[in-house]
Design a protein around this motif. Structure first.
Motif, short mmCIF file in Angstrom:
data_model
loop_
_atom_site.label_atom_id
_atom_site.label_comp_id
_atom_site.label_asym_id
_atom_site.label_seq_id
_atom_site.Cartn_x
_atom_site.Cartn_y
_atom_site.Cartn_z
N ILE A 33 5.15 6.99 1.45
CA ILE A 33 5.97 5.84 1.81
C ILE A 33 5.26 4.57 1.36
N HIS A 34 6.04 3.63 0.89
CA HIS A 34 5.50 2.35 0.42
C HIS A 34 5.65 1.34 1.54
N GLN A 35 4.56 0.69 1.94
CA GLN A 35 4.59 -0.26 3.05
C GLN A 35 3.68 -1.44 2.73
N THR A 36 3.72 -2.44 3.59
CA THR A 36 2.88 -3.62 3.43
C THR A 36 2.01 -3.78 4.67
N VAL B 183 0.85 -1.19 0.00
CA VAL B 183 0.00 0.00 0.00
C VAL B 183 0.88 1.24 0.00
N TRP B 184 0.31 2.33 -0.44
CA TRP B 184 0.98 3.62 -0.41
C TRP B 184 0.32 4.48 0.66
N LEU B 185 1.13 4.94 1.60
CA LEU B 185 0.67 5.88 2.62
C LEU B 185 1.09 7.28 2.18
N GLU C 182 6.90 7.65 -5.32
CA GLU C 182 8.26 7.14 -5.16
C GLU C 182 8.49 6.97 -3.67
N ASP C 183 8.99 5.81 -3.29
CA ASP C 183 9.11 5.47 -1.87
C ASP C 183 9.99 6.46 -1.12
N ALA C 184 9.51 6.82 0.08
CA ALA C 184 10.25 7.66 1.03
C ALA C 184 10.59 9.04 0.47
#
Length: 522
Positions: free
Chosen positions: A278-281, A43-45, A216-218
């Motif tokens: 941020i990209h997380q699971t 998921v994207w936060l 884009e992550d972070a």
């Protein structure tokens, strides 16, 4: 007498299995419940931060919010602004978050957080019910209007559809050697997206601005990218006026569409919005609870029950698996047990505790109960009184073992109290009668068979996959029911009986081998 047809029976078996598997497949497809436990989904936060300086007046801040962007689905959103009221409003089909406060002074910060999951979707945005029309365009001066018409004529001659017209216009503005008309328009309007939108509307084709966020992550302090959507007669097609890319890229979240501004602040100045991501699971089951609250399967789901009742159902839904093991071991294998479903109850008790402590507790209670039952047989009590006495004695035995286990640091008290005491008392009575009628060997055979079946059932039920399937897909128990009924029709030899008749089979083979073959004389 004509033998009854088994076709209706097998039809029922097939129907049960089909309904169970089909319903489980539909639940998996509609609610995206995984068939395996522990599945994580990316998921994207995304966090939007609004900053502005309040002037001491009533404050109203409005932020355009994403509404089902292509390729993504929102499943949670939160707003954080101390002292502010918050609500989501809809204006002309556009979702906007609205924060309000009676009075505010100085620097203000508002946060809006949302989580998105990637989904399969087309790259185009569907058009509304009403066919959009091109907007009226005003140019600053006749020179700009003439230049716009010349540019449109050049691009129009090389195009045949709204999409190809947009692509040709983008090529003209991104060319290394700009012609005189393109250079004039870009000098007056440096924002290529706004210029492209005006030219397409000038050509009689509906176009509108769109704001996208490249993921884009972070990344922190990111701003929205201005894009253009062109209506091709059926749907809105997205174009990037800087790269010429058509369609929605995989890493682009279409945050806002339409002519309304992304941020409006009344009662403040120097307003701005920045985005962090941020990209997380997260566990897939958590997403399901948040996304499919109104689904038919969700309404009938056990997850809506209180936690205490969910725990009870999680154990109850394992009972058909234990019953399947008992039926297989007794009918197919031919193993003897003390009672039909006593092994299931023992296995359920093991699930609440540990296997070895459960075995030790059960053997201890039954062994001491048999000793006490031997004494009761000398008193010549009636059956009902004898069973009631055993129940009371079993309670005392359990209490004593609980206290001893607690003093020794073991959780044996919890272990044995989960055993159904009435069933244990009746088991002790049956084993005692079996001891008197057929001897201790038969007691060991049936008692050992019960424990073996219980251990096998416990081993199967404690698998995480089995618990996951029975709890999240309870309809699969219809398949277990079909197997139980199917084994109930088995009338052949049990596997344990093959060993007993093996000597007879070997003898018959020996006799056949010693017979003279046909056609030979004596």
């Amino acid at each position: 007498m004509k033998k009854a047809s088994r076709a209706p029976f097998y039809a029922v078996i097939g129907l049960l299995a089909l309904v169970g598997l089909t319903t489980a497949g539909m639940r998996h497809h509609q609610m995206e419940i995984p068939f395996t436990p522990g599945v994580q989904k990316p998921v994207w936060l995304i966090e939007a931060r609004i900053d502005f300086d309040a002037t001491g007046e009533p404050v109203t801040a409005r932020l355009g919010l994403p509404d089902d962007p292509p390729g993504y689905r929102s499943f949670s959103e939160q707003a954080a602004a101390p002292g502010y009221g918050y609500s989501v409003v809809s204006e002309d089909g556009v979702r906007r978050g609205e924060w309000s406060k009676r009075e505010a002074t100085g620097a203000q910060t508002i946060y809006y957080k949302t989580q998105f999951i990637e989904v399969d979707s087309t790259s185009s945005t569907p058009a509304p019910f009403e066919v959009p029309r091109a907007s009226h365009v005003d140019w600053d001066g006749s020179s700009q209007e003439a230049a716009a018409l010349q540019v449109l004529d050049t691009a129009y001659a090389k195009s045949s559809t709204p999409q190809s017209l947009a692509r040709e216009l983008i090529k003209l503005f991104n060319s290394e050697t700009l012609d005189q008309n393109s250079a004039l328009l870009l000098s007056a309007q440096t924002e290529k997206s706004a210029l492209l939108e005006k030219l397409i509307n000038q050509a009689g084709i509906a176009a509108r601005p769109a704001l996208g966020l490249y993921l884009e992550d972070a990344r922190r302090h990111q701003s929205l990218t201005r894009l253009v959507q062109v209506y091709d007669g059926e749907e809105w097609v997205l174009f990037n006026p800087y790269t010429g890319e058509q369609g929605v890229p995989e890493n682009l979240l279409l945050w806002h569409t339409g002519g309304e501004s992304i941020l409006d602040v009344a009662g403040g100045n120097r307003s701005r919005v920045r985005f962090s991501m941020i990209h997380q699971t997260v566990p897939a089951l958590d997403l399901i609870k948040a996304q499919y609250k109104d689904s038919v399967f969700s309404v009938l789901s056990i997850q809506h029950l209180p936690i205490e009742e969910q725990s009870m159902f999680k154990l109850l839904l394992l009972l058909p698996i234990g019953a399947l093991v008992v039926v297989f071991m007794r009918i197919i294998i031919g193993l003897k047990t003390s009672g039909t479903f006593m092994p299931i109850l023992i296995a359920m008790a093991f699930l609440q505790t540990s296997l070895f402590l459960g075995l030790a507790s059960f053997i201890s209670v039954v062994a001491m109960g048999l000793v006490l039952r031997t004494y009761l047989s000398r008193l010549n009590l009636l059956l009902i009184s004898r069973i009631a006495t055993l129940v009371v004695l079993v309670i005392f035995i359990i209490s004593a073992l609980s206290l001893i286990g607690y003093q020794m640091g073991f959780n044996t008290g919890m272990t044995i109290t989960f055993f159904p005491m009435i069933i244990i008392a009746w088991t002790i009575e049956r084993m005692s009668i079996l001891w008197e009628e057929e001897g201790p060997k038969e007691v060991l055979v049936q008692g050992g068979g019960s424990l073996l079946v219980a251990v096998l059932a416990y081993t199967l039920m404690q698998f995480e996959l089995v618990g996951h399937l029975t709890f999240n897909f309870p309809e699969l128990n219809l398949v277990a029911l079909a197997l139980i009924m199917l084994m109930g029709q088995y009338t052949g030899y049990k596997l344990s009986e093959l060993r007993r008749f093996r000597a007879m089979v070997d003898n018959e083979e020996t006799v056949k081998s010693n017979e003279p073959s046909k056609g030979t004389g004596v």
